[in-house]
Design a protein around this motif. Structure first.
Motif, mmCIF file in Angstrom:
data_model
loop_
_atom_site.group_PDB
_atom_site.id
_atom_site.type_symbol
_atom_site.label_atom_id
_atom_site.label_comp_id
_atom_site.label_asym_id
_atom_site.label_seq_id
_atom_site.Cartn_x
_atom_site.Cartn_y
_atom_site.Cartn_z
ATOM 1 N N GLN A 1 -0.021 5.145 3.797
ATOM 2 C CA GLN A 1 -0.533 4.328 2.689
ATOM 3 C C GLN A 1 -0.211 2.851 2.871
ATOM 4 O O GLN A 1 -0.551 2.041 2.021
ATOM 5 N N ASN A 2 0.514 2.519 3.911
ATOM 6 C CA ASN A 2 1.018 1.156 4.083
ATOM 7 C C ASN A 2 1.778 0.680 2.844
ATOM 8 O O ASN A 2 1.642 -0.454 2.396
ATOM 9 N N ALA A 3 2.521 1.581 2.280
ATOM 10 C CA ALA A 3 3.288 1.241 1.081
ATOM 11 C C ALA A 3 4.608 0.567 1.434
ATOM 12 O O ALA A 3 5.239 -0.032 0.578
ATOM 13 N N ASP B 1 3.313 -4.724 6.965
ATOM 14 C CA ASP B 1 3.268 -3.287 6.703
ATOM 15 C C ASP B 1 2.878 -2.562 7.984
ATOM 16 O O ASP B 1 2.540 -1.398 7.982
ATOM 17 N N ASP C 1 5.847 -0.850 -1.938
ATOM 18 C CA ASP C 1 4.780 -0.978 -2.925
ATOM 19 C C ASP C 1 4.607 0.353 -3.657
ATOM 20 O O ASP C 1 4.020 1.298 -3.127
ATOM 21 N N CYS D 1 4.110 5.294 7.483
ATOM 22 C CA CYS D 1 3.539 5.401 6.135
ATOM 23 C C CYS D 1 2.018 5.284 6.192
ATOM 24 O O CYS D 1 1.481 4.239 6.547
ATOM 25 N N VAL E 1 -3.622 -1.791 -7.705
ATOM 26 C CA VAL E 1 -4.022 -2.246 -6.367
ATOM 27 C C VAL E 1 -5.112 -1.329 -5.833
ATOM 28 O O VAL E 1 -4.996 -0.127 -5.984
ATOM 29 N N ALA F 1 2.807 1.025 -6.070
ATOM 30 C CA ALA F 1 1.422 1.325 -6.437
ATOM 31 C C ALA F 1 0.713 2.073 -5.313
ATOM 32 O O ALA F 1 -0.261 2.777 -5.548
ATOM 33 N N LYS F 2 1.199 1.898 -4.105
ATOM 34 C CA LYS F 2 0.522 2.541 -2.975
ATOM 35 C C LYS F 2 1.119 3.900 -2.624
ATOM 36 O O LYS F 2 0.426 4.754 -2.080
ATOM 37 N N CYS F 3 2.390 4.082 -2.885
ATOM 38 C CA CYS F 3 3.035 5.330 -2.469
ATOM 39 C C CYS F 3 2.445 6.507 -3.230
ATOM 40 O O CYS F 3 2.376 6.495 -4.452
ATOM 41 N N ASP F 4 1.979 7.523 -2.485
ATOM 42 C CA ASP F 4 1.427 8.703 -3.151
ATOM 43 C C ASP F 4 2.336 9.921 -2.984
ATOM 44 O O ASP F 4 1.927 11.041 -3.229
ATOM 45 N N HIS G 1 4.481 -0.174 -9.907
ATOM 46 C CA HIS G 1 3.399 0.777 -9.631
ATOM 47 C C HIS G 1 2.153 0.535 -10.463
ATOM 48 O O HIS G 1 1.070 0.939 -10.074
#
Lengths: 296, 439
Positions: free
Chosen positions: A243-245, A258, A95, A241, A296, A97-100, A292
């Motif tokens: 962020q649970n990405a 996840d 995901d 992870c 979310v 959108a979640k990965c930072d 991304h």
């Protein structure tokens, strides 16, 4: 899978693996396995394994959770007759959108597989420019169905196992690096220098799934933590992870997790608008990306 | 009766070598030994002693490999093609060309274990587990066939000359005599043997051409069949083949110039030979320029993102110096040296050839390195600069090639005596019948 063996392995690999998540009662009853059901990590492993045990496809053992996965089960149960896969088809969903970009996955991977800091990033994370600004892209091996790396290998040292994971047998690898230049994802790495053998491993322990002890002059790559999968454990990057990405799942039974939530894979891919990296290369990756800019 | 040809061609065999010769041998042997030392360092410590990385997994060794396979085209072109078109002027230079083929293929072969991560495991794996779908297996099959064919193509026409070495040997004893006797293969020079020789040369000349073309095509396909931008090109095989003949011809000119100077072989390697080779060089130069233009023009005209980075690196970025050296000094200047009448002589054409060879090495660098450096993902950006180990092994390859020539000319006649005499006979016949033979 006994707890002992898993902790032993965790110790081998130098990975902190928490076994102390309480397992809530009733997590696996029929109503419980709603896509959004929160499960403990341990429970999920058992569940995933159980689903496959019921389907008669896996050697993993585990308790039955199958009521909840009726459709998938039936499909797999009939699968052998219908010519469907008789082994797991592991997939990863990332995901974006979640990965930072925290790179915890890289750290976990490197320490688990004993990789040098500067060269081998079996899972790599980099910044990319998208239509909606910059984002981070984690890149494990895509475990392509049409993998250029296995095609070009002169000696069959790299191959795809029954579960669709692309492995390198370093006992056969001659170190020509043709697979490295052929991979469109730059996902292959080389042991340029003498690797350190983890203290508890000897050459006899080597399997392509475990990837260790590594051998100088051979190629290494992400194997979806195939050693963990054999023990019904999620790949280390997915586990780590924050962020649970990263999601990990199985295609035939149509489940994905996840590490906390369980969903139907098909649903996640559809609602998330999943794409695959460099689809145009025709490599048929088993890693899916959720874009991304979805908010979310 | 000792013919004039024999007198000149066999002189280097009997002479005691001079100081220059020994100086060269020692220098080249030193280069080779230093390269062997570097290789031992690499074998002990691993390929980590090179400048390679997982982002740029191929470098100078692969560049050398393509380069030396390319040079090997020399013998095929001059010996086989010119034989088939009955170009009589080829006769004095065929042997040099054939030695270039064999020796450069041997040097190219050495580059493979130099590059491999596990050179000692590779032979067994390749022998027992080779898979037909791998371009490297195509290469192994076709290059070993090519080397074998080239070796026969060198040795068979040497037989009559070796018989002469055997028969004129002053003592009829010793190692050298035994080498001649073994390699002359009981040659007596009877009609049946001559017929067989001519026949086998005819067959070899025809069969070695497709083998040679396949050999360099297979080298090109190592790159062409990958999904990597710039490499994944349909024109790579013919592009490589032309580049190979181009550089190979230049090497023949250089070696002819060296032999001519060292042994006063002006009778055989005349200015006419240099000019003719110069024309061949010019033709190949123009074809290669055309391919190069076509390649970069079609890529550059589009705006495909993944082609832009390697293209920029080649045309104006980190590797522009190598590219423009290859274009200007490796193609345009050599073309001018052949075209302009003032430089269309031994000196000018030899200079052109040296520039071509350097330019073609750099061109191979351009083919291999920039598309790897720019990577196929943002995670694989890296620069590559070879280390002393890689340069030492490269130096050894060059030294080894020169050393083979130095040794060869001490042992064997560098001019195919019987072919040249044959030519003279034909010329006499032609003179009497008023025809011109041999252009």
């Amino acid at each position: 899978m006994s707890a002992t063996s898993s902790t032993d392995l965790a110790r081998f690999l130098g990975v902190e693996y928490s076994e102390d998540d309480p397992e809530p009662e009733g997590a696996f009853d029929a109503d419980g396995l709603h896509p959004a059901t929160v499960l403990t990590r341990r429970a999920f492993f058992r569940g995933l394994a159980g689903a496959m045990a019921v389907a008669g496809v896996a050697k993993l053992g585990g308790t039955a959770v199958a009521h909840a996965m009726t459709d998938a089960e039936a499909a797999v149960a009939d699968g052998s007759a219908a010519g469907l896969p008789t082994a797991e088809r592991w997939v990863m969903v990332i995901d974006l959108a979640k990965c930072d970009g925290c790179k915890q996955c890289m750290v976990a991977c490197k320490s688990a597989h004993n990789l040098p800091d500067d060269d081998q990033h079996w899972i790599d994370v980099w910044e990319e420019q998208g239509p909606q600004g910059t984002f981070f892209r984690p890149r494990p091996c895509m475990q392509c169905d049409n993998s250029p790396c296995t095609t070009v290998c002169p000696v069959g040292a790299t191959y795809t196992n029954d579960s669709g994971i692309v492995l390198v047998d370093n006992r056969k690898c001659i170190g020509c690096r043709m697979c490295m230049v052929a991979c469109p994802y730059d996902a292959r790495y080389f042991w340029w220098n003498e690797p350190e053998t983890p203290a508890h491993l000897s050459e006899a322990d080597y399997t392509p799934e475990l990837t260790m002890p590594a051998r100088r002059g051979t190629v290494g790559k992400c194997v979806f933590c195939a050693d963990y999968l054999q023990q019904s454990r999620l790949p280390r990057c997915v586990q780590q992870c924050p962020q649970n990405a990263l999601w990990f799942g199985e295609k035939t039974t149509d489940v994905v997790t996840d590490g906390e939530q369980v969903q139907r894979l098909s649903e996640l891919l559809e609602t998330g608008g999943a794409t695959r990296y460099k689809e145009e290369k025709g490599t048929e990756p088993k890693v899916f990306y959720l874009p991304h800019g979805r908010g979310v | 009766m000792v013919s004039a040809v024999e007198q000149v061609a066999m002189r280097p065999l009997g002479e005691r070598p001079g100081r220059v010769y020994w100086a060269l041998v020692i220098a080249m042997a030193a280069l080779v030994l230093f390269g062997v030392f570097a290789w031992i360092v690499q074998l002990r410590q691993g390929l980590g002693v090179t400048g390679l990385s997982s982002s740029v997994p191929w470098g100078v060794y692969i560049v050398n490999f393509i380069f030396f396979v390319g040079i090997s085209y020399a013998g095929t072109l001059l010996s086989a093609v010119l034989r088939l078109v009955h170009a009589g002027w080829r006769r004095p230079i065929t042997r040099v060309a054939e030695v270039v083929t064999v020796s450069s293929l041997l040097i190219a072969a050495v580059m493979i274990p130099a590059d491999l991560g596990r050179p000692f495991v590779a032979p067994w794996q390749m022998a027992t587990s080779a898979r037909g779908q791998s371009p490297l297996v195509w290469d192994m099959v076709v290059l070993s066939t090519y080397l074998f064919a080239a070796l026969i193509f060198l040795l068979i026409p040497m037989i009559p000359d070796l018989a002469r070495c055997r028969d004129t040997h002053p003592t009829g004893r010793g190692l050298r005599y035994r080498i001649y006797r073994a390699m002359a293969a009981s040659w007596e020079g009877n009609t049946r043997q001559w017929k067989r020789l001519e026949r086998s040369m005819g067959i070899l000349a025809i069969t070695i051409i497709p083998v040679a073309i396949l050999a360099h095509s297979a080298v090109a396909w190592i790159f062409g069949v990958t999904p990597r931008p710039v490499w994944n090109s349909t024109i790579f095989a013919p592009y490589f083949v032309v580049g190979a003949v181009f550089s190979g011809t230049a090497v023949i000119v250089i070696i002819m110039a060296a032999y001519r100077r060292a042994f006063s072989l002006h009778v055989f390697f005349t200015e006419g030979h240099f000019v003719r080779l110069g024309y061949i060089l010019l033709t190949l130069n123009l074809v290669y320029m055309y391919f190069t233009f076509s390649e970069y023009w079609t890529i550059g005209y589009t705006v495909q993102a993944d082609y832009q980075a390697p293209l920029a690196a080649i045309l104006s970025g980190a590797h522009a110096w190598a590219f423009w050296f290859a274009i200007v000094l490796g193609m345009l200047v050599p073309a001018a040296l052949v075209v302009l009448p003032w430089t269309r002589n031994v000196g000018g054409i030899t200079t052109a050839s040296v520039l071509v060879v350097v330019g073609m090495w750099l061109k191979r660098w351009i083919i291999v390195v920039p598309p790897l450096e720019t990577g196929m993902t943002p995670g694989s950006l890296a620069t590559y600069s070879p280390t002393w180990v890689e340069w030492a092994v490269t130096g050894a390859a060059l030294g080894g090639l020169v050393l083979i020539f130095l040794i060869f000319q001490r042992l064997f006649p560098v001019v195919s005596m019987w072919e040249v005499e044959h030519d003279e006979d034909e010329a006499e016949v032609a003179e009497t019948s008023g025809q011109e033979v041999g252009a």
